[in-house]
Design an enzyme around this catalytic site. Sequence first.
Site, PDB file in Angstrom:
ATOM      1  N   LYS A  89       4.557  -3.566   7.375  1.00  0.00           N
ATOM      2  CA  LYS A  89       3.835  -5.814   7.330  1.00  0.00           C
ATOM      3  C   LYS A  89       3.373  -5.796   8.829  1.00  0.00           C
ATOM      4  CE  LYS A  89       4.000  -6.007   3.059  1.00  0.00           C
ATOM      5  NZ  LYS A  89       2.809  -6.154   2.333  1.00  0.00           N
ATOM      6  N   GLU A 111       0.776 -15.278   1.488  1.00  0.00           N
ATOM      7  CA  GLU A 111       1.372 -15.309   0.467  1.00  0.00           C
ATOM      8  C   GLU A 111       2.449 -14.368   1.051  1.00  0.00           C
ATOM      9  OE1 GLU A 111       0.331 -11.357   0.650  1.00  0.00           O
ATOM     10  OE2 GLU A 111      -1.208 -13.511   1.311  1.00  0.00           O
ATOM     11  N   SER A 376       8.493   2.475   4.285  1.00  0.00           N
ATOM     12  CA  SER A 376       7.594   1.517   4.744  1.00  0.00           C
ATOM     13  C   SER A 376       9.211  -0.013   4.953  1.00  0.00           C
ATOM     14  CB  SER A 376       6.941   1.214   3.717  1.00  0.00           C
ATOM     15  OG  SER A 376       8.215   0.780   2.374  1.00  0.00           O
TER      16      SER A 376
END
Length: 392
Positions: A89, A111, A376
């Site tokens: 991210k 969010e 990830s």
Amino acid sequence: MYTMPDEIGYFGEYGGVFIPETLVNTLNELESAYNFFCQDNNMQDELRQLLQHYAGRPTPLYLARRLSEKYGATIYLKREDLLHTGAHKLNNTLGQILLAGYMGKKRIIAETGAGQHGVATATVAALMGMECTVYMGSVDMERQRPNVSRMKLLGAEVVPVNHGSRTLKDAINQALRDWVTNCNSTHYILGSVVGPHPFPRIVRDFQSIIGEESLTQVIEQTGGMPDDAIACVGGGSNAAGFFHPFIHSKVKLTGVEAGGRGMSDGDHCATLTTGKPGILHGCITYIIQDNNGQVLPVHSVSAGLDYPAVGPEHSFWKDSGQVSYAHCSDTQAMRACVELSRLEGIIPALESSHALGYLMEHSEKFRNRTVLINLSGRGDKDMDTILKETGL
């Protein structure tokens, strides 16, 4: 060169801009800022420096020898779990915080589902000295408590969302309401390749560094291209970034969605398997919905995949056949999480465990093939769930 989306934000039939009139000028401003960013050498250099010296790129491409031996394939893991904050991210939030600064925004909202995007947003807001508010469903706040604590320590306000399913979809709804009200002073760092144009393009581009590094690394280590690349898909940012540099190659690309407890209504998040086109969060894409167009409740053991839609580029890739999509159940993902932990000493996030679980459950398809899996994120945030589900 791969140039989609088109000038009005469509990937084939999917994408577009379906938003309140209040946000039109804001999105136009964002698109102009991003176009400038892409051409400005100073901003590109600043991002490169941050990715290298702050985030820790490039992340390794690791040959998982024991996993490969057990499953009869040559399996490489792209170690996004080793990036600062513990997941992919940060690639996106670093890029978007620079855009926010260029546009003169002083406040950031986001969010989050699994909490990793919230942590990454809180991290860059602290780095740049900006006010930060993160919306998070109350169900997700309970199952991802470590990340809630991290966001608060970093100085972010974490606002619980108590309506709807109290998960990621509802957190996005609340963030959009905030943005409509405060768009002049606030930038919304959307965390996935969803939402109105230009967000799907921007987030994909910032995450494409995953695939670009993987392509270079696998050629350096093996002397050629892999046979397969696999990534988990919720909204789809890690997969979009991982797949993008391979999209016109002969590499077989597989996105793995959350099969949840089963494939009955409300028990899964396999949008591209059971969904149909509709409009959600500002774009046309595949959505899990009933015959009246109402979004159905969904479930995944992984908070980051607990979303009833998918990015519009994934919808286009599904229809065009450029990417195959499959699903992995909660049980299979949990088994894969334990397996990787014990074979390689790497505890994966439950999101990433879906990609691993698919390979393990269908290992005959990958025998004697070279496979890249995008790991990830790391599993620290999921320990309560892992211990509860496995009885360890």
